[in-house]
Design an enzyme around this catalytic site. Structure first.
Site, PDB file in Angstrom:
ATOM      1  N   ASP A 229       0.881  -1.157   0.000  1.00  0.00           N
ATOM      2  CA  ASP A 229       0.000   0.000   0.000  1.00  0.00           C
ATOM      3  C   ASP A 229       0.930   1.221   0.000  1.00  0.00           C
ATOM      4  O   ASP A 229       2.108   1.113   0.376  1.00  0.00           O
ATOM      5  CB  ASP A 229      -0.926   0.005   1.222  1.00  0.00           C
ATOM      6  CG  ASP A 229      -2.118   0.940   1.009  1.00  0.00           C
ATOM      7  OD1 ASP A 229      -2.048   1.799   0.099  1.00  0.00           O
ATOM      8  OD2 ASP A 229      -3.114   0.818   1.725  1.00  0.00           O
TER       9      ASP A 229
HETATM   10  C1  BGC Z   1      -4.939   3.420   0.070  1.00  0.00           C
HETATM   11  C2  BGC Z   1      -5.037   2.474  -1.115  1.00  0.00           C
HETATM   12  C3  BGC Z   1      -4.789   3.224  -2.383  1.00  0.00           C
HETATM   13  C4  BGC Z   1      -3.409   3.867  -2.311  1.00  0.00           C
HETATM   14  C5  BGC Z   1      -3.041   4.657  -3.544  1.00  0.00           C
HETATM   15  C6  BGC Z   1      -3.640   4.214   0.065  1.00  0.00           C
HETATM   16  O1  BGC Z   1      -3.689   5.217   1.013  1.00  0.00           O
HETATM   17  O2  BGC Z   1      -5.014   2.685   1.259  1.00  0.00           O
HETATM   18  O3  BGC Z   1      -6.306   1.876  -1.138  1.00  0.00           O
HETATM   19  O4  BGC Z   1      -4.888   2.361  -3.482  1.00  0.00           O
HETATM   20  O5  BGC Z   1      -3.392   4.769  -1.208  1.00  0.00           O
HETATM   21  O6  BGC Z   1      -3.820   5.790  -3.655  1.00  0.00           O
END
Ligand code: BGC
Length: 750
Positions: A229
């Site tokens: 993530d």
């Molecule tokens: C979120 C993800 C997301 C990623 C990219 C993170 O903060 O948890 O779900 O895909 O950011 O934006």
């Protein structure tokens, strides 16, 4: 593109760089070897592609596109086909925008209604989540776009999500929280998995070999790549060794330097790095091969699709005296800010830039409808002028439709709710309108359940959830009977927050969250405790009625390797066409290992004209009857009598039939002097020994006048005492020496 050749020609530095992005949304290119950078973008209920300044919080603008119904709405469709259509549409949008991977779907489980991101997730039920998500993944990937299933795993809250430690037992982890991921890997063939920020039982997922390799690759056969993530990397080298391929976002030069250094000083084998690079090259190669640069997007058609899908998703929660559908000749008042500006998606990384949002009021331009704002959506205080105006408009109409729900600030990424109430001004408005207008209908715009202190006062409630950019068109069609609601809630709606199973352990303490309720999440908990709910899992009404009949099973017994076919008939016995989400639950025996009362194991959505009857067919194998058994690290089916329950909801079982399960799996058991006698029945050697002992005892009893220490007792009492007595009692009461007992135990364990 010969990826093995490319790998052999890459320098150590190039390989290390390949394991991080080149920027916020792109992978690393190796131009001299013809490896391009490819793009990944957020979703999953639309495409969030940023061309300018990048962020993962939904702050900077992304391209204009269509937002579709969000997770809870989609799940309420109980329809794999809805997810398939959505996957295809978004897949084409990705192709048109040259996006190789969509960061979604999110398949975390709704452990508590408080989780701020529940509006992105599907359900409290792992089977429903897994099936629907797998369908989305499959169809998206058929369009040549990779899906990235997130957030793997144990990320069921936003509070301290980037550092928290989820404490969960092995059975619960597999049975509830991992099985949706398993379905997207095994069935959907997901090409990518996003590791979550948090730790599970003390190990951060981004560097946990058990999660990233043992379970994901070895148990489930995952052959794609794992990405962190955003900002979720822990120890980069440890992560690589555990099975983490890509660190995102890119732009941190330190990442590659560390990897290079670890290979040079021998703390990381180059072959481990090579594996990750090959996973990345496979992804890039596939993306290029499947690229369809000529894809054109018809945004109007997609906006229409958003409404069509939403019609399948909205749930008719209540409809007293067939209040809905509204007659088109009625004098109707639309009350509430959401009638003009509906809340249709949630905030954060999934936020789509929508140029044409369609509210119900504007979409109803062919009907004669009056409007009153009633409340301010970004406020919880009552505005007396708005309230008075709304009351006046309601009194002057035949029917009042209230468009209410949660404001943006109540549910979003990064933030959990602390209660499940709607803003006070909205509850006051609903009460006030219902007092003056007996025909009051409530349309709910929310990503998660809320309390409804006014539920007995209103005639009907239609939940449109966060229904996407064209929710207004769908809402009008449903309210006036041009479409018939067929959604069923994919999560239990509690009466009070205090009734929810995670209530005492959400969101944990000092970054540690214990999933103490175990497998008893959602309806599994309410059913076991026989509690009432506002709306049970699987509930949803229709403008027609369905009758269920003729439940048949191909075999009334099932063993480990078998499959059985279950059929039943469903008939539309009303006057309008409709669709019914038929739900198959397995009722578990309650006298063995701890089991929920019943669990959803299949479902089918059937479309029926008035008077039409169709046969629905399901195939069940071992997994439908199984629980996850940590002793064998696998799914296990216990011998016993189960039921196959066919229902219109988890609390509305229409047909039921018993089925005998005979397991052929013997669970390992280590006998000690203190093992209860009854456990002898669990193994073949044990059963043989028990038989010998019984014969011996009967012989001894017939030889002498027996004496005992139990006094007068019932047969049941004596049996219970014998069953639960430890093996060592054979020495005290059975004439067995301690040496003989130990020899028996050795034989049993051998
Ligand atoms: C979120 C993800 C997301 C990623 C990219 C993170 O903060 O948890 O779900 O895909 O950011 O934006």
């Amino acid at each position: 593109m010969d990826i093995n050749k490319i790998l052999s020609e890459m320098t150590l530095e190039e390989k290390a760089e390949m394991c991080s992005g080149s920027s916020f949304w792109y992978t690393q290119s190796v131009e001299r070897l013809g490896v391009p950078a490819v793009m990944m973008c957020d979703g999953p209920h639309g495409l969030r592609k940023q061309k300018g300044a990048a962020d993962h919080l939904g702050i900077n603008e992304s391209i204009e596109t269509v937002s579709y119904p969000t997770g809870p709405a989609l799940a309420a469709s109980f329809d794999r086909d809805v997810l398939r259509k959505l996957g295809e549409a978004i897949g084409e949008e990705c192709q048109a925008e040259n996006v190789a991977m969509l960061l979604g779907p999110g398949v975390n489980i709704k452990r508590s209604p408080l989780c701020g991101r529940n509006f992105e997730y599907f359900s409290e039920d792992p089977y429903l989540t897994g099936e629907l998500a797998a369908s989305f993944v499959e169809s998206l990937q058929e369009k040549g776009v990779a899906a990235c299933v997130k957030h793997y795993a144990g990320n069921e809250q936003e509070t301290l999500r980037m550092s928290s430690d989820t404490i969960v037992d092995e059975r619960t982890l597999h049975e509830i929280y991992l099985s949706p991921f398993e379905a997207t890997v095994k069935k959907g063939k997901a090409r990518s998995i996003m590791s979550s920020y948090n730790a599970i039982n003390g190990s951060f997922v981004a560097e946990c070999k058990k999660m990233l390799t043992d379970v994901l690759r070895e148990k489930w056969g995952f052959d794609g790549f794992v990405v962190t993530d955003w900002g979720g990397v822990q120890d980069r080298v440890k992560g690589l060794r555990a099975g983490l391929d890509l660190e995102m976002p890119g732009g941190n030069p330190d990442a590659a330097v560390r990897i290079v250094k670890a290979v040079q000083d021998g703390t990381l084998e180059e072959s481990v790095l090579d594996k990750a690079v090959l996973n990345m090259l496979t992804f890039v190669k596939r993306s290029i091969t499947k690229r369809q640069p000529d894809t054109n997007i018809d945004r109007d058609a997609n906006l229409k699709l958003a409404a069509e899908l939403e019609k399948e998703c909205a749930v008719l929660l209540k409809n007293d005296n067939a209040m809905l559908p509204i007659k088109k000749s009625s004098k109707v008042a639309y009350i509430g800010e959401f009638a003009k500006k509906p809340r249709y998606q949630g905030s954060g990384s999934s936020y789509i830039n929508v140029p044409n949002l369609v509210g119900a009021y504007d979409a109803a331009n062919n009907l004669s409808i009056t409007y009153a704002q009633g409340f301010r959506a970004n406020d919880s205080e009552t505005d007396a002028t708005l309230l008075d105006e709304a009351i006046k408009v309601a009194k002057e109409s035949d029917v009042a439709v209230l468009f209410v729900g949660l404001p943006n600030s109540y549910e979003s990424e990064g933030l959990d709710r602390s209660h499940i109430d709607m803003p006070a001004n909205q509850n006051i408005l609903i009460n006030a309108i219902a007092t003056v207008q007996p025909n009051t209908i409530v349309v709910m715009h929310t990503g998660s359940p809320v309390t409804m202190p006014w539920i007995d006062k209103v005639s009907a409630v239609l939940c449109v959830y966060l229904g996407g950019a064209n929710v207004g068109t769908a809402t009008n069609a449903l309210l006036f009977g041009d479409a018939n609601p067929s959604g069923k809630v994919a999560e239990s709606w509690p009466i009070r927050l205090e009734d929810t199973s995670a209530y005492l352990n959400f969101p944990g303490h000092e970054g540690v969250v214990e999933y103490r309720e175990g497998i008893y999440v959602g309806y599994r908990y309410y059913d076991k405790k026989r509690m009432d709910m506002l709306f049970p899992f699987g509930h949803g009404l229709s403008y027609t009625k369905f009758s269920y009949s003729d439940l048949k099973v191909s075999n009334s017994k099932i063993s480990d390797e078998d499959e059985i076919t279950v059929t039943c008939k469903v008939k539309n016995v009303g006057d309008v066409p409709g669709k019914e989400a038929v739900q198959l639950y397995i009722g578990n025996p309650q006298d063995g290992v701890q089991r929920p009362v019943r669990e959803l194991r299949d479902f089918a959505k059937v479309s029926l004209k008035p008077g039409e009857e169709k046969q629905v067919s399901f195939t069940l194998g071992k997994r439908a009857f199984a629980y996850y058994e940590p002793k064998i690290n696998d799914w296990n089916m216990e011998t016993g009598t189960y039921t196959i329950d066919i229902g219109a909801s988890s609390r509305d079982i229409r047909l039921s039939v018993a089925i005998e399960v005979e397991s052929t799996t013997e669970l390992p058991i280590v006998f000690t002097r203190n093992t209860p006698m009854a456990y002898l029945q669990k193994t073949a050697k044990g059963r043989a020994l028990a038989e010998q002992m019984t014969a011996k005892r009967q012989q001894a009893q017939s030889d002498s006048s027996a004496s005992d220490h139990l006094g007068e007792g019932s047969k049941e009492m004596v049996e219970a005492m014998v069953r639960e007595a430890p093996l060592k009692f054979m020495c005290s009461f059975g004439g067995v020496s301690i040496e003989q007992l130990d020899a028996m135990i050795e034989m049993l364990n051998s």
